[in-house]
Scaffold this motif. Sequence first.
Motif, PDB file in Angstrom:
ATOM      1  N   THR A 671       0.401  18.783 -43.202  1.00 20.99           N
ATOM      2  CA  THR A 671      -0.397  17.596 -42.991  1.00 20.99           C
ATOM      3  C   THR A 671       0.551  16.489 -43.356  1.00 20.99           C
ATOM      4  OG1 THR A 671      -2.528  18.474 -43.293  1.00 20.99           O
ATOM      5  CG2 THR A 671      -2.246  15.950 -43.703  1.00 20.99           C
ATOM      6  N   TYR A 672       0.854  15.621 -42.671  1.00 27.08           N
ATOM      7  CA  TYR A 672       1.826  14.518 -43.150  1.00 27.08           C
ATOM      8  C   TYR A 672       1.289  13.188 -42.914  1.00 27.08           C
ATOM      9  CZ  TYR A 672       6.021  11.713 -43.472  1.00 27.08           C
ATOM     10  OH  TYR A 672       7.028  10.875 -43.867  1.00 27.08           O
ATOM     11  N   GLU A 673       1.274  12.208 -43.740  1.00 29.74           N
ATOM     12  CA  GLU A 673       0.688  11.095 -43.923  1.00 29.74           C
ATOM     13  C   GLU A 673       1.764   9.912 -44.021  1.00 29.74           C
ATOM     14  OE1 GLU A 673      -3.111  10.572 -46.094  1.00 29.74           O
ATOM     15  OE2 GLU A 673      -2.829  12.828 -46.707  1.00 29.74           O
ATOM     16  N   LEU A 674       1.480   8.977 -43.117  1.00 28.92           N
ATOM     17  CA  LEU A 674       2.436   7.933 -42.915  1.00 28.92           C
ATOM     18  C   LEU A 674       1.707   6.504 -43.116  1.00 28.92           C
ATOM     19  CD1 LEU A 674       5.411   7.061 -42.505  1.00 28.92           C
ATOM     20  CD2 LEU A 674       4.671   6.867 -40.105  1.00 28.92           C
ATOM     21  N   PRO A 675       1.994   5.473 -44.060  1.00 31.88           N
ATOM     22  CA  PRO A 675       1.377   4.074 -44.323  1.00 31.88           C
ATOM     23  C   PRO A 675       1.657   3.216 -43.129  1.00 31.88           C
ATOM     24  CG  PRO A 675       2.075   5.211 -46.206  1.00 31.88           C
ATOM     25  CD  PRO A 675       2.826   5.822 -45.322  1.00 31.88           C
ATOM     26  N   THR A 676       0.765   2.762 -42.474  1.00 32.67           N
ATOM     27  CA  THR A 676       1.236   1.719 -41.470  1.00 32.67           C
ATOM     28  C   THR A 676       0.587   0.361 -41.630  1.00 32.67           C
ATOM     29  OG1 THR A 676      -0.485   1.967 -39.817  1.00 32.67           O
ATOM     30  CG2 THR A 676       1.295   3.634 -39.822  1.00 32.67           C
ATOM     31  N   SER A 677       1.075  -0.721 -40.988  1.00 30.58           N
ATOM     32  CA  SER A 677       0.146  -1.914 -41.280  1.00 30.58           C
ATOM     33  C   SER A 677      -1.145  -1.843 -41.049  1.00 30.58           C
ATOM     34  CB  SER A 677       0.967  -3.078 -40.368  1.00 30.58           C
ATOM     35  OG  SER A 677       0.800  -2.502 -38.997  1.00 30.58           O
ATOM     36  N   LEU A 678      -1.752  -0.973 -39.874  1.00 26.75           N
ATOM     37  CA  LEU A 678      -2.940  -0.838 -39.746  1.00 26.75           C
ATOM     38  C   LEU A 678      -3.607   0.112 -40.492  1.00 26.75           C
ATOM     39  CD1 LEU A 678      -2.562  -0.425 -35.863  1.00 26.75           C
ATOM     40  CD2 LEU A 678      -3.672  -2.552 -37.201  1.00 26.75           C
ATOM     41  N   GLY A 679      -3.124   1.004 -41.193  1.00 30.43           N
ATOM     42  CA  GLY A 679      -3.873   1.986 -41.953  1.00 30.43           C
ATOM     43  C   GLY A 679      -2.992   3.305 -41.818  1.00 30.43           C
ATOM     44  N   ASP A 680      -3.347   4.388 -42.696  1.00 25.82           N
ATOM     45  CA  ASP A 680      -2.820   5.626 -42.907  1.00 25.82           C
ATOM     46  C   ASP A 680      -2.854   6.406 -41.478  1.00 25.82           C
ATOM     47  OD1 ASP A 680      -2.103   5.294 -45.464  1.00 25.82           O
ATOM     48  OD2 ASP A 680      -3.692   6.460 -46.346  1.00 25.82           O
ATOM     49  N   LEU A 681      -1.711   6.855 -41.088  1.00 25.20           N
ATOM     50  CA  LEU A 681      -1.576   7.658 -39.787  1.00 25.20           C
ATOM     51  C   LEU A 681      -1.366   9.120 -40.450  1.00 25.20           C
ATOM     52  CD1 LEU A 681      -1.434   7.749 -36.647  1.00 25.20           C
ATOM     53  CD2 LEU A 681       1.257   7.527 -37.057  1.00 25.20           C
ATOM     54  N   LYS A 682      -2.040  10.060 -39.919  1.00 30.53           N
ATOM     55  CA  LYS A 682      -2.020  11.244 -40.391  1.00 30.53           C
ATOM     56  C   LYS A 682      -1.702  12.436 -39.449  1.00 30.53           C
ATOM     57  CE  LYS A 682      -5.121  12.342 -43.624  1.00 30.53           C
ATOM     58  NZ  LYS A 682      -6.316  12.550 -44.166  1.00 30.53           N
ATOM     59  N   PHE A 683      -0.744  13.188 -39.298  1.00 34.87           N
ATOM     60  CA  PHE A 683      -0.515  14.129 -38.483  1.00 34.87           C
ATOM     61  C   PHE A 683      -0.994  15.659 -39.029  1.00 34.87           C
ATOM     62  CE2 PHE A 683       2.681  10.851 -38.019  1.00 34.87           C
ATOM     63  CZ  PHE A 683       2.552  10.676 -36.379  1.00 34.87           C
ATOM     64  N   ILE A 684      -1.691  16.485 -38.216  1.00 33.95           N
ATOM     65  CA  ILE A 684      -1.956  17.884 -38.683  1.00 33.95           C
ATOM     66  C   ILE A 684      -1.758  18.944 -37.486  1.00 33.95           C
ATOM     67  CG2 ILE A 684      -3.814  19.199 -39.502  1.00 33.95           C
ATOM     68  CD1 ILE A 684      -5.216  16.702 -40.551  1.00 33.95           C
ATOM     69  N   ALA A 685      -1.037  19.839 -37.899  1.00 33.59           N
ATOM     70  CA  ALA A 685      -0.611  20.991 -37.069  1.00 33.59           C
ATOM     71  C   ALA A 685      -0.934  22.208 -37.653  1.00 33.59           C
ATOM     72  CB  ALA A 685       0.783  20.954 -36.629  1.00 33.59           C
ATOM     73  N   GLY A 686      -1.907  23.331 -37.075  1.00 42.66           N
ATOM     74  CA  GLY A 686      -2.329  24.469 -37.393  1.00 42.66           C
ATOM     75  C   GLY A 686      -1.837  25.547 -36.719  1.00 42.66           C
ATOM     76  N   TRP A 687      -1.538  26.731 -37.240  1.00 39.64           N
ATOM     77  CA  TRP A 687      -1.487  27.853 -36.402  1.00 39.64           C
ATOM     78  C   TRP A 687      -1.917  29.056 -37.134  1.00 39.64           C
ATOM     79  CZ3 TRP A 687       2.751  32.131 -37.400  1.00 39.64           C
ATOM     80  CH2 TRP A 687       2.986  32.981 -36.251  1.00 39.64           C
ATOM     81  N   ASN A 688      -3.014  29.884 -36.338  1.00 40.55           N
ATOM     82  CA  ASN A 688      -3.733  30.877 -37.078  1.00 40.55           C
ATOM     83  C   ASN A 688      -3.222  32.083 -36.195  1.00 40.55           C
ATOM     84  OD1 ASN A 688      -5.161  29.139 -38.749  1.00 40.55           O
ATOM     85  ND2 ASN A 688      -6.256  28.318 -36.893  1.00 40.55           N
TER      86      ASN A 688
END
Length: 775
Positions: A671-688
């Motif tokens: 999970t990676y969160e990046l603040p932007t002018s609109l709000g937080d942008l969140k990237f999530i990647a999972g491998w099972n």
Amino acid sequence: MKNMKLILRAGIAAAGLIVAMPAFAQEADAAADAGADAASSGIEDIVVTARKRAESVQDVPVAITAMSGDQMVDRSVKDITDIAASTPSFFAQTSSADPAALLVSMRGQSATDALMTLDSPVGVYVDGVYLPRSIGLRAAMVDIERVEVLRGPQGTLFGKNTTGGAVSITTRQPDLLETGGFVSMILGERGKMEATGALNVPLVRDVLAVRAVVQYSGNNGYGRNLLGQRIGGDVTKTGRLNVAFAPSDRLRVNLSADYQRIKGDGIITRLSWLNPIGGAAPLPAPTNLLRATLAQQGLADTPANRATAYAFLQQALLGNGTGSFYDAPTTSPQSNEYEGYGVSGTIEYDVSDYLSVKSITANRWADRDSYVDFDGTPMVLFEPHYVTQSKVFSQELQLLSDPAERLSWILGGYYSKETGNEFTVSRTLPPILPTNPGISDGDVTNKSVAVFGQANYRVSDAVRVTAGLRWTEETKSLLTRNRNALGCNIPTSIRINGACEGYLSDTYSDWSYLVSLDWTPGSGTLFYARTSRGFKGGGQNLRGQASDPRTFNPFRPETVTDYEVGAKLDLFDRRLRMNLAGYHAIYEDIQRSTSIQPPVGSATTLITNAAKAKINGIEAEITAQPTDRLTLNVNSSYTDAGYSRFIDPILGDRSDERFPVPRWTLATNLTYELPTSLGDLKFIAGWNWRSATSLRPAALVQSSVTQKAYGLVDTRISLHVDAIDADVAVFAKNLFDKKYIVGAVDLDRTLGYNIVNVGTPRLIGVEFRKSFGSR
């Protein structure tokens, strides 16, 4: 060899991560925004009630995986299979008889069927209420506060005794102070649509509030049959109403009512193996299979025509000619329908500052109707129709002391009564078998009574001792009316006054226990050792046939004695969390499913007991947060299970048989969160990832019922728009469209073939979620 290399690479990567953590921790401040308070950062705790007390998951001397409701939304978790994919030693397999039912396994201990006559080794609880059947669990996964998965025998704290573990689901309770809620909409491929709405309203501030949630979910299916009709789709409607009432500081009352209805096209079945036309024992030639095929085609039974019929059935191994893995070469009208609803009430009263009492009362009702094609061909070779009606009442009482005291304890009592009917009509190899149709018709009654208790004593600030004990008595009764076209299908020895009814009843009782010692040498460090014993009741075989009286033999309870050591570590200023556990389990009188062909009648399944097995395992859950924006989760398990001795009274020596669980599991989530002018942008990647798994260990042709090692990738990108307090997301489940199987049925030693059920293909979709007030 590839699997071992994969695990080794993952282990090396994890080790490298651990070694590198000091550097990551030093770089955290530089990576964070200038105004961030680095001292307050670190991995957050999840508060759980695994021991009936609110405490951090890191303070519980139990192998436990916890997931918050927000994490479930981020990871697109929709049902128990999604939870299992991210939990060590937890495996969920779709029932071949009903896509709404799951067969769950934990630490090598597996459910064999979803029938009322069978208990599960894994207990599922919703707000403290035990759910005896693993059908329709999706309703429990809507509007969730948290999920806790406890591994190892449970019973000294929970209402029902289980040998493998427990899944405790806590729904969001009403907020007594603020109005709030949310609405969400998901749209995706193949007509996927899901709409959810929740509303929280305080009716009397600080005293009375209600929370209601409704959901509609559906899709058009992902395959087609020979008629061009879509298959694999379903529509689910879910609703829940929770009421919270707190008239004083000492009294709290929570009431709940829920409803779910599922209507679908049934599960997609594919033929995976045909016995050789000239085969012999133990793989008999499919003579009756070919005769039935010829009879339905109106052809004479000759050697030449049998060869033609065999070639015709072989075509079903390749699908219906379209090349799609999800199409099924059948014209059978498959369907599944489930309706379940229940009410419950939880009352908590503080008798004094030291003592409290808790009561959990529940009633649940369920109906299912499932028509299944168990051959995956254009012919009618084996097609059962399952109908189940059940109701269950349960009552649990708990007396709890103040957990802040040096000695804290809980005493409890549990009672449940489940009644209902299991009715199955099977058409097997028509029109050549004169017994068609075969009917299995049984009225089932399951009663359970138990008393349990557990105490925790703090020897010092660093050392605690825990001990628990449980006594359980269960009565399993079956009134059977099995019959077929030739008449009564019950041995005369168990018939009642000569009528076509037979009555079977058995009572089982046993002790369960837990003893543990934990040591906290410093902040963020916990070591523990524990042993526990669990008990799972026996029962009667529902599908017995008169031509083989052994098919009516009862099966004994199974027990597990588990020895476990573990550690829970928060390191590098809470930038690295490592939860580790190793266990050794002695598994006795194991209940296993067998498919047999009686001298007269259709193929049937029954439960027998294996003598003994030993299971060794290692589990690891690692969370790393090198910066405030980046979080990496790695969960892995190794399960080494083998029978010490398994002599089946019907099939003989099965001691070399595999266990129906993956030996290795590995799940990663970034999970990676990046603040932007609109709000937080969140990237999530999972491998099972799961190693090769035999879905039907009793099959003679294992290659046809074994899913090879595979991994599924899920991704999600979401943006929280601060101005409207809403989230917009794009997600993908099974991103690389991996083709895999989720269930199987072995009939190679009876009818002469095996079948498998396919998993879901890639799903790409978008989601909009708007919250307001207290959410």
